[in-house]
Scaffold this motif. Structure first.
Motif, PDB file in Angstrom:
ATOM      1  N   GLY A  12       0.788  -1.223   0.000  1.00  0.00           N
ATOM      2  CA  GLY A  12       0.000   0.000   0.000  1.00  0.00           C
ATOM      3  C   GLY A  12       0.819   1.271   0.000  1.00  0.00           C
ATOM      4  N   GLY A  13       2.154   1.159   0.104  1.00  0.00           N
ATOM      5  CA  GLY A  13       2.999   2.343   0.133  1.00  0.00           C
ATOM      6  C   GLY A  13       3.194   2.940  -1.244  1.00  0.00           C
ATOM      7  N   ARG A  14       3.387   4.259  -1.296  1.00  0.00           N
ATOM      8  CA  ARG A  14       3.619   4.936  -2.569  1.00  0.00           C
ATOM      9  C   ARG A  14       5.081   5.276  -2.770  1.00  0.00           C
ATOM     10  N   CYS A  15       5.860   5.284  -1.695  1.00  0.00           N
ATOM     11  CA  CYS A  15       7.277   5.629  -1.778  1.00  0.00           C
ATOM     12  C   CYS A  15       8.135   4.442  -1.336  1.00  0.00           C
ATOM     13  N   ALA A  16       9.350   4.406  -1.834  1.00  0.00           N
ATOM     14  CA  ALA A  16      10.289   3.364  -1.412  1.00  0.00           C
ATOM     15  C   ALA A  16      10.542   3.478   0.081  1.00  0.00           C
ATOM     16  N   TRP A  17      10.647   2.331   0.751  1.00  0.00           N
ATOM     17  CA  TRP A  17      10.883   2.317   2.206  1.00  0.00           C
ATOM     18  C   TRP A  17      11.637   1.048   2.570  1.00  0.00           C
ATOM     19  N   MET A  18      12.666   1.188   3.388  1.00  0.00           N
ATOM     20  CA  MET A  18      13.408   0.035   3.893  1.00  0.00           C
ATOM     21  C   MET A  18      13.759   0.288   5.351  1.00  0.00           C
ATOM     22  N   GLY A  19      12.857  -0.112   6.223  1.00  0.00           N
ATOM     23  CA  GLY A  19      13.091   0.054   7.652  1.00  0.00           C
ATOM     24  C   GLY A  19      13.892  -1.111   8.216  1.00  0.00           C
ATOM     25  N   LEU A  20      15.047  -0.812   8.835  1.00  0.00           N
ATOM     26  CA  LEU A  20      15.883  -1.841   9.463  1.00  0.00           C
ATOM     27  C   LEU A  20      16.238  -1.375  10.861  1.00  0.00           C
ATOM     28  N   VAL A  21      16.403  -2.340  11.760  1.00  0.00           N
ATOM     29  CA  VAL A  21      16.907  -2.018  13.100  1.00  0.00           C
ATOM     30  C   VAL A  21      18.400  -1.779  12.985  1.00  0.00           C
ATOM     31  N   VAL A  22      18.819  -0.591  13.356  1.00  0.00           N
ATOM     32  CA  VAL A  22      20.236  -0.212  13.262  1.00  0.00           C
ATOM     33  C   VAL A  22      20.777  -0.015  14.671  1.00  0.00           C
ATOM     34  N   LYS A  23      21.825  -0.751  14.989  1.00  0.00           N
ATOM     35  CA  LYS A  23      22.436  -0.692  16.318  1.00  0.00           C
ATOM     36  C   LYS A  23      23.907  -0.274  16.209  1.00  0.00           C
ATOM     37  N   SER A  24      24.277   0.740  16.983  1.00  0.00           N
ATOM     38  CA  SER A  24      25.667   1.189  16.958  1.00  0.00           C
ATOM     39  C   SER A  24      26.578   0.156  17.614  1.00  0.00           C
ATOM     40  N   LEU A  25      27.730  -0.095  17.014  1.00  0.00           N
ATOM     41  CA  LEU A  25      28.681  -1.057  17.568  1.00  0.00           C
ATOM     42  C   LEU A  25      29.647  -0.405  18.540  1.00  0.00           C
ATOM     43  N   GLU A  26      29.557   0.885  18.747  1.00  0.00           N
ATOM     44  CA  GLU A  26      30.414   1.557  19.722  1.00  0.00           C
ATOM     45  C   GLU A  26      30.011   1.157  21.128  1.00  0.00           C
ATOM     46  N   GLU A  27      31.008   1.018  21.996  1.00  0.00           N
ATOM     47  CA  GLU A  27      30.738   0.679  23.397  1.00  0.00           C
ATOM     48  C   GLU A  27      30.050   1.845  24.087  1.00  0.00           C
TER      49      GLU A  27
END
Length: 428
Positions: free
Chosen positions: A413-428
């Motif tokens: 149903g979306g009209r625009c491109a979308w790529m949602g991902l869980v992004v986690k920083s690898l910094e301590e």
């Protein structure tokens, strides 16, 4: 089809055929040579580092848990636009800095939504109308008006870019190199003023949105295959352990066999252009690698075509043929590129036996640019972040859908491109 291409890109390399294509290609080749591409690596690295830093500061650090669902396609699109602006034309878009510019809005409007059925029917009619008639008539469709506006905008924008490049003259960007290569006094070995201007629309399309979407599909597959992601990260760390400088060289990137294999596998499974349209310029016969049996029971080993025949090359089909890639052709398996069976290797494409960058004289002139850019951004992102899929709901489930001629990630149903991902920083 050629008229639709002309509306989007003018009479540049994507539009050109036959002798015109050979002439344009010959003039443009020096701007896309392997040595020239290596000079672009520092800019790729600076832009990738800027992307990583902004993701940390503006997205990741804003969430106490250090992870967040991020629409990566927007970030990658802004990054690749900045890169092609500077390396293509010496132009500062400032997209990662949040600067708005009319060109970005014009470009984004081309790739919104799946076309309705009536538009597909009207577009099919274009095949049967003479080109001169198409120049004269007005087609009352939103898409046609959109292409006309885009074409007029790009001509004005590109003219300014060329004029500035001529004045400066000594730039290292593609347009400056192209202008120097175009200095011949022989008109048979030069681009006309219009052809030179129209190459900019072609380069913006080929060097911006296509690469951004390919990178997005890469992160999608890496997120779904954490063991592959860790193996890429380990390969990067191993190269880093033997280096005394912060920035990797092009040779370092080329030595990352597994990382390259994951890029090839992504481009195999997710070609951005799923079908390429060609027209036979003469009577010919297309040989088949394996005979087929028609409905009448006749065995056919070749297909004759007449001059003017329209031929659709199904890139997505070839890239998943079990006869070429094995019974697991629909699976993400980078290892298939590490142990290639030479006896079954057809060497069709310019990169990895893939049709993604086309093949032969029409092969993508900027494929080295795209691959090196992808390598650089991937290394930087995976050194700094871990990617994983969000909880799967109808609002987050990704589908491959056509949008403006490209295969884009979208939700139902979306009209625009979308790529949602869980992004986690690898910094301590």
């Amino acid at each position: 089809m050629q008229k639709s291409t002309e509306l989007m890109f003018g009479r540049g390399l994507v539009w050109a055929t036959g002798e015109i294509h050979r002439r344009q290609r010959g003039i443009m080749n020096p701007a896309f040579s392997a040595p020239q591409m290596r000079t672009f690596l520092p800019m790729f690295q600076d832009s990738a580092s800027k992307l990583a830093q902004m993701l940390k500061e503006e997205v990741i650090d804003a969430e106490p848990s250090g992870q967040l669902v991020v629409d990566m396609i927007g970030w990658l699109s802004r990054t690749t636009l900045d890169i092609i602006g500077e390396l293509g034309f010496g132009f500062q878009f400032g997209s990662l800095d949040g600067l708005e510019n009319p060109l970005r809005k014009q470009n984004e409007s081309l790739f919104i939504g799946t076309p309705p059925r009536y538009r597909l029917i009207l577009k099919t009619l274009w095949y049967y109308l003479p080109e001169l008639l198409l120049d004269l008539i007005y087609l009352p469709t939103p898409r046609y008006r959109q292409l006309r506006r885009y074409s007029a905008f790009m001509r004005n924008f590109s003219q300014g870019i060329v004029e500035r490049s001529i004045i400066e003259g000594d730039g290292k960007d593609v347009m400056s190199v192209l202008l120097r290569a175009n200095a011949s006094e022989d008109p048979r070995r030069t681009l006309s003023d219009i052809e030179m201007v129209d190459q900019i629309a072609t380069l913006l399309f080929a060097g911006h949105d296509t690469t951004a979407k390919s990178l997005t599909w890469y992160l999608y597959e890496i997120a779904r295959n954490p063991e592959c992601q860790e193996r890429v990260r380990a390969e990067i760390a191993a190269i880093r352990a033997n280096k005394w400088v912060e920035k990797l060289s092009a040779t370092d990137l080329e030595s990352m066999a597994y990382t390259l294999a994951t890029i090839k596998e992504t481009l195999r499974l997710h070609p951005i252009v799923n079908v390429m349209h060609k027209e036979a310029t003469r009577d010919d016969v297309i040989p088949l690698s394996s005979p087929i049996v028609t409905k009448s029971g006749e065995q056919v080993s070749s297909i004759p075509v007449r001059k003017g025949t329209l031929v659709d090359l199904a890139v997505g089909v070839y890239n998943r043929l079990p006869e070429i890639w094995g019974a697991d052709a629909n699976e993400f398996k980078p290892e298939r590129f590490l142990d290639i069976d030479k006896s079954n290797h057809s060497n069709i494409g310019v990169f990895g036996n893939l049709m993604t960058f086309s093949s032969g004289p029409s092969g993508c002139i900027g494929w080295r640019f795209a691959v090196l850019e992808m390598q650089t951004i991937i290394v930087t992102l995976l050194e700094n972040f871990e990617f994983s899929p969000p909880p799967q709901t109808e609002k987050t489930r990704i589908y491959r859908k056509p949008a403006g001629g490209l295969m884009a990630p979208m939700v139902e149903g979306g009209r625009c491109a979308w790529m949602g991902l869980v992004v986690k920083s690898l910094e301590e």
